[in-house]
Design a protein around this motif. Structure first.
Motif, PDB file in Angstrom:
ATOM      1  N   HIS A 250      -5.946  -4.937  -5.684  1.00 28.47           N
ATOM      2  CA  HIS A 250      -4.700  -5.239  -6.317  1.00 28.47           C
ATOM      3  C   HIS A 250      -3.473  -5.196  -5.000  1.00 28.47           C
ATOM      4  O   HIS A 250      -2.590  -4.409  -5.137  1.00 28.47           O
ATOM      5  CB  HIS A 250      -4.241  -4.287  -7.400  1.00 28.47           C
ATOM      6  CG  HIS A 250      -4.384  -2.631  -6.996  1.00 28.47           C
ATOM      7  ND1 HIS A 250      -3.597  -2.031  -6.047  1.00 28.47           N
ATOM      8  CD2 HIS A 250      -5.447  -1.878  -7.497  1.00 28.47           C
ATOM      9  CE1 HIS A 250      -4.229  -0.768  -6.038  1.00 28.47           C
ATOM     10  NE2 HIS A 250      -5.295  -0.673  -6.664  1.00 28.47           N
ATOM     11  N   PRO A 251      -3.690  -6.376  -4.445  1.00 30.03           N
ATOM     12  CA  PRO A 251      -2.659  -6.436  -3.192  1.00 30.03           C
ATOM     13  C   PRO A 251      -1.363  -6.693  -3.654  1.00 30.03           C
ATOM     14  O   PRO A 251      -0.298  -6.185  -2.694  1.00 30.03           O
ATOM     15  CB  PRO A 251      -3.211  -7.617  -2.512  1.00 30.03           C
ATOM     16  CG  PRO A 251      -3.925  -8.450  -3.595  1.00 30.03           C
ATOM     17  CD  PRO A 251      -4.593  -7.335  -4.314  1.00 30.03           C
ATOM     18  N   ASP A 252      -0.848  -7.119  -4.643  1.00 25.22           N
ATOM     19  CA  ASP A 252       0.478  -7.478  -5.082  1.00 25.22           C
ATOM     20  C   ASP A 252       1.100  -5.986  -6.014  1.00 25.22           C
ATOM     21  O   ASP A 252       2.189  -6.330  -6.513  1.00 25.22           O
ATOM     22  CB  ASP A 252       0.626  -8.710  -5.968  1.00 25.22           C
ATOM     23  CG  ASP A 252       0.088  -9.670  -4.938  1.00 25.22           C
ATOM     24  OD1 ASP A 252       0.643  -9.745  -3.761  1.00 25.22           O
ATOM     25  OD2 ASP A 252      -0.678 -10.881  -5.561  1.00 25.22           O
ATOM     26  N   ARG A 253       0.244  -4.960  -6.295  1.00 25.33           N
ATOM     27  CA  ARG A 253       0.872  -3.843  -6.933  1.00 25.33           C
ATOM     28  C   ARG A 253       1.741  -3.228  -5.848  1.00 25.33           C
ATOM     29  O   ARG A 253       1.607  -3.312  -4.674  1.00 25.33           O
ATOM     30  CB  ARG A 253      -0.160  -2.984  -7.191  1.00 25.33           C
ATOM     31  CG  ARG A 253       0.368  -1.686  -7.932  1.00 25.33           C
ATOM     32  CD  ARG A 253      -0.848  -0.706  -8.131  1.00 25.33           C
ATOM     33  NE  ARG A 253      -1.767  -1.235  -9.249  1.00 25.33           N
ATOM     34  CZ  ARG A 253      -2.806  -0.578  -9.510  1.00 25.33           C
ATOM     35  NH1 ARG A 253      -3.237   0.509  -8.956  1.00 25.33           N
ATOM     36  NH2 ARG A 253      -3.502  -0.906 -10.602  1.00 25.33           N
ATOM     37  N   ILE A 254       2.879  -2.545  -6.496  1.00 27.67           N
ATOM     38  CA  ILE A 254       4.083  -1.876  -5.585  1.00 27.67           C
ATOM     39  C   ILE A 254       3.398  -0.727  -4.941  1.00 27.67           C
ATOM     40  O   ILE A 254       2.831   0.122  -5.906  1.00 27.67           O
ATOM     41  CB  ILE A 254       5.238  -1.711  -6.391  1.00 27.67           C
ATOM     42  CG1 ILE A 254       5.871  -3.042  -6.968  1.00 27.67           C
ATOM     43  CG2 ILE A 254       6.316  -0.736  -5.565  1.00 27.67           C
ATOM     44  CD1 ILE A 254       6.407  -3.805  -5.676  1.00 27.67           C
TER      45      ILE A 254
ATOM     46  N   GLN B 158       7.539  -2.335  -1.378  1.00 28.10           N
ATOM     47  CA  GLN B 158       6.758  -3.028  -0.794  1.00 28.10           C
ATOM     48  C   GLN B 158       5.272  -3.169  -1.685  1.00 28.10           C
ATOM     49  O   GLN B 158       5.023  -2.183  -2.086  1.00 28.10           O
ATOM     50  CB  GLN B 158       6.484  -2.778   0.604  1.00 28.10           C
ATOM     51  CG  GLN B 158       6.132  -1.266   0.995  1.00 28.10           C
ATOM     52  CD  GLN B 158       6.185  -1.152   2.295  1.00 28.10           C
ATOM     53  OE1 GLN B 158       5.125  -1.575   3.126  1.00 28.10           O
ATOM     54  NE2 GLN B 158       7.220  -0.400   2.833  1.00 28.10           N
ATOM     55  N   THR B 159       4.649  -4.066  -1.617  1.00 26.10           N
ATOM     56  CA  THR B 159       3.329  -4.162  -2.068  1.00 26.10           C
ATOM     57  C   THR B 159       2.416  -3.513  -1.164  1.00 26.10           C
ATOM     58  O   THR B 159       2.515  -3.543  -0.028  1.00 26.10           O
ATOM     59  CB  THR B 159       2.710  -5.878  -2.483  1.00 26.10           C
ATOM     60  OG1 THR B 159       2.872  -6.442  -1.105  1.00 26.10           O
ATOM     61  CG2 THR B 159       3.861  -6.438  -3.417  1.00 26.10           C
TER      62      THR B 159
ATOM     63  N   ARG C 191      -0.251  -5.070   0.059  1.00 28.56           N
ATOM     64  CA  ARG C 191      -0.722  -6.246   1.202  1.00 28.56           C
ATOM     65  C   ARG C 191       0.613  -6.101   2.194  1.00 28.56           C
ATOM     66  O   ARG C 191       0.069  -6.143   3.398  1.00 28.56           O
ATOM     67  CB  ARG C 191      -0.413  -7.702   0.413  1.00 28.56           C
ATOM     68  CG  ARG C 191      -0.650  -8.853   1.442  1.00 28.56           C
ATOM     69  CD  ARG C 191      -0.197 -10.199   0.748  1.00 28.56           C
ATOM     70  NE  ARG C 191      -0.657 -10.509  -0.592  1.00 28.56           N
ATOM     71  CZ  ARG C 191      -1.772 -10.818  -1.168  1.00 28.56           C
ATOM     72  NH1 ARG C 191      -2.624 -11.230  -0.113  1.00 28.56           N
ATOM     73  NH2 ARG C 191      -1.860 -11.291  -2.473  1.00 28.56           N
ATOM     74  N   THR C 192       1.847  -6.161   1.989  1.00 28.80           N
ATOM     75  CA  THR C 192       2.798  -5.926   2.688  1.00 28.80           C
ATOM     76  C   THR C 192       2.570  -4.413   3.473  1.00 28.80           C
ATOM     77  O   THR C 192       2.942  -4.478   4.722  1.00 28.80           O
ATOM     78  CB  THR C 192       4.301  -6.067   2.178  1.00 28.80           C
ATOM     79  OG1 THR C 192       4.449  -7.156   1.563  1.00 28.80           O
ATOM     80  CG2 THR C 192       5.436  -5.833   3.510  1.00 28.80           C
TER      81      THR C 192
ATOM     82  N   THR D  38       1.608   4.133  -7.264  1.00 26.50           N
ATOM     83  CA  THR D  38       2.651   3.493  -6.386  1.00 26.50           C
ATOM     84  C   THR D  38       3.424   5.174  -5.939  1.00 26.50           C
ATOM     85  O   THR D  38       3.168   6.067  -6.837  1.00 26.50           O
ATOM     86  CB  THR D  38       3.687   3.088  -7.513  1.00 26.50           C
ATOM     87  OG1 THR D  38       3.167   1.602  -7.787  1.00 26.50           O
ATOM     88  CG2 THR D  38       4.961   2.633  -6.756  1.00 26.50           C
TER      89      THR D  38
END
Length: 519
Positions: free
Chosen positions: A14-18, A27-28, A30-31, A226
């Motif tokens: 889930h790279p785009d999860r916060i 930031q996600t 991924r970031t 998160t």
């Protein structure tokens, strides 16, 4: 098992999860993965080699969390510094650990400059605050922006994850060596206890240098949930973060819970419906406080965790059902719970043999979560960890269901507001005062802090000494929370036939006939 593994899993699934929320920043995963890989590279560029210690002196923040992942990612060892310690205590931890890089925020930038000047070797300072970077420090965001991402060093198993300094029974702080595998064992135990349902949000309200916060946030990290951050605890900040970030889990000590539920902000009609669980530790919680908390926060579960830094940090857990009205009838609320998954807990005599149920002895713990030892202190390690069993110094008994009830402290430690205070450490400071002949330090009951530090002082003949002078002398040398909040002056201390100070006699007027001599 290694602490960076959850990052790779989260990016894959889930790279785009916060991943992190801190005020207006988010930031996600991924970031986060990119920033961690770059920060690891930047730290290597500053000289961090495999196994090197990197210290952090900062209030809670997303950057603190990034650093705690990036250091092991780059092969280093984290050294989270106690933000309440004096300059002398911090310098000792830096020197003892051999830390050559220190990350520092705005709140401690000036202090860090002093530490840099006093450090016996070059100490590189990295400014991770929001303000302008002071002269002589590297800017955190510029380091990340200018660095190339590096591969994960994949430190694992018995490899050292961190050095966590605690108060010392002999006067100096001691560095607890926690491995990747030891920490991960505690996190898996908490995961098995249902502490991290999918989609949760954990709030860093307790200070992040505490291994308790690292453990409780770490289970959310393993799950890929998160993380939310406030700089430091305050009831208003906690409520605002819960409401803003839809926080589901938080770790608080009982004194924090009392401050929270009794604060006017709780009567403002805030939306706290996301909150599912409050985990508390450091001491049991009174039924009166629990009743107030449950009335103010209906539907929120309460769980007590018992452990210590040397156990990475978990030993036992008292689940939510024993805090609810029906469960309280079973008489477990005053307990510290039962052995968590991955640990064994026994109550033993001085010779190590287990005592019968209901008999008071010392709590010992065995499992993969037990520390590797004390940094540069092999003799103390051998005294504390014997045949694989960590001797906690806590006196307790175990009931027929395996619940342990803490009744005293073998190592004479005071827990005030969730902070550990070793009597010997405070006594060593007071004894340095030129007008003090001898002294003893004990914990006495406190409505606000659970226990407060109380000094019993024998002045030198003819000396005129005030309580204020004793406290001021201590404040110059140790952290404020360790300093006596009250002082008695006596002609002599009560001693046993062997000449040992009878602290039970000193405590008696304050604790009375209570069975438990801890708060």
């Amino acid at each position: 098992m290694y602490i960076t593994q959850p990052l790779h899993r989260a990016v894959q699934q889930h790279p785009d999860r916060i991943a992190l929320r801190c005020g207006r920043r988010s930031q996600t995963f991924r970031t986060l993965a990119d920033r961690v890989a770059r920060l690891a590279g930047a730290l290597q560029g500053l000289g961090m080699a495999t196994g090197d210690r990197v210290a952090i002196l900062s209030l809670n923040s997303d950057r603190y969390f990034e650093a705690m992942i990036a250091v092991p990612y780059g092969g280093g060892v984290i050294n989270p510094c106690n933000i309440r310690w004096s300059a002398a205590e911090l310098l000792y931890a830096l020197e003892d650990s051999g830390s050559r890089i220190l990350l520092v925020d705005d709140a401690f930038a000036a202090l860090a400059t002093r530490l840099q000047a006093d450090c016996p070797w070059p100490l590189t300072l990295v400014h991770c605050g929001d303000g302008e970077t002071p002269a002589g420090m590297a800017a955190y965001e510029k380091l990340i922006a200018g660095a190339q991402p590096v591969p994960d060093a994949v430190r694992r198993g018995d490899d050292l994850l961190g050095l966590f300094y605690t108060g010392g029974t002999t006067g100096n702080p001691k560095g607890v060596m926690i491995s990747h595998g030891g920490m991960y064992a505690s996190l898996l135990s908490l995961l098995a206890e249902g502490m991290a349902p999918e989609g949760g949000v954990y709030l860093h309200a307790a200070p992040m240098f505490h291994v308790a916060d690292i453990g409780m946030s770490g289970v959310q990290w393993v799950r890929g949930n998160t993380q939310s951050f406030i700089g430091a605890f305050s009831p208003t900040a906690v409520v605002e973060a819960i409401e803003r970030d839809r926080v589901s889990h938080v770790l608080l000590v009982p004194t924090m819970i009392q401050m929270l539920v009794d604060h006017p902000v709780m009567r403002e009609g805030r939306d706290l419906s996301s909150l599912k669980c409050i985990v508390y530790g450091a001491s049991p919680m009174s039924e009166a406080l629990l009743d107030r908390a449950m009335a103010v926060l209906p539907g929120v579960d309460f769980m007590q965790a018992y452990g210590m830094t040397e156990l990475s940090p978990l030993a036992t857990l008292c689940p939510a059902e024993y805090h609810r009205p029906e469960g309280r009838k079973l008489g477990k609320l005053r307990s510290a719970g039962r052995a968590s998954f991955c640990t064994e807990v026994r109550i033993v005599k001085a010779d190590g043999r287990e005592v019968p149920r209901g008999t008071v002895g010392e709590v010992v713990v065995r499992g993969p979560n037990v520390m590797r030892g004390y940094w540069n202190k092999p003799e103390l390690t051998a005294q504390t960890v014997r045949d694989g069993w960590m001797h906690t110094g806590d006196g307790a008994y175990m009931d027929d269901d395996g619940f342990i009830f803490i009744v005293d402290r073998v190592k004479d430690m005071i827990i005030s507001g969730g902070e550990n205070v070793y009597s010997a450490e405070v006594e060593n400071v007071i004894a340095q005062h030129p007008l003090v002949a001898t002294c003893a330090v004990i914990g006495i009951p406190s409505a606000d802090w659970g226990e407060s530090v109380h000094a019993v002082v024998v002045p030198k003949p003819g000396a005129a000494l005030s309580a204020e002078e004793v406290t001021a002398f201590c404040r110059e040398r140790i952290a404020g929370y360790k300093c006596p909040r009250s002082v008695d002056f006596v002609a002599e201390l009560p001693v046993s036939g062997a000449g040992k100070v009878l602290k039970t006699a000193l405590r008696a007027p304050y604790w009375g006939d209570r069975k438990n001599q801890v708060a």
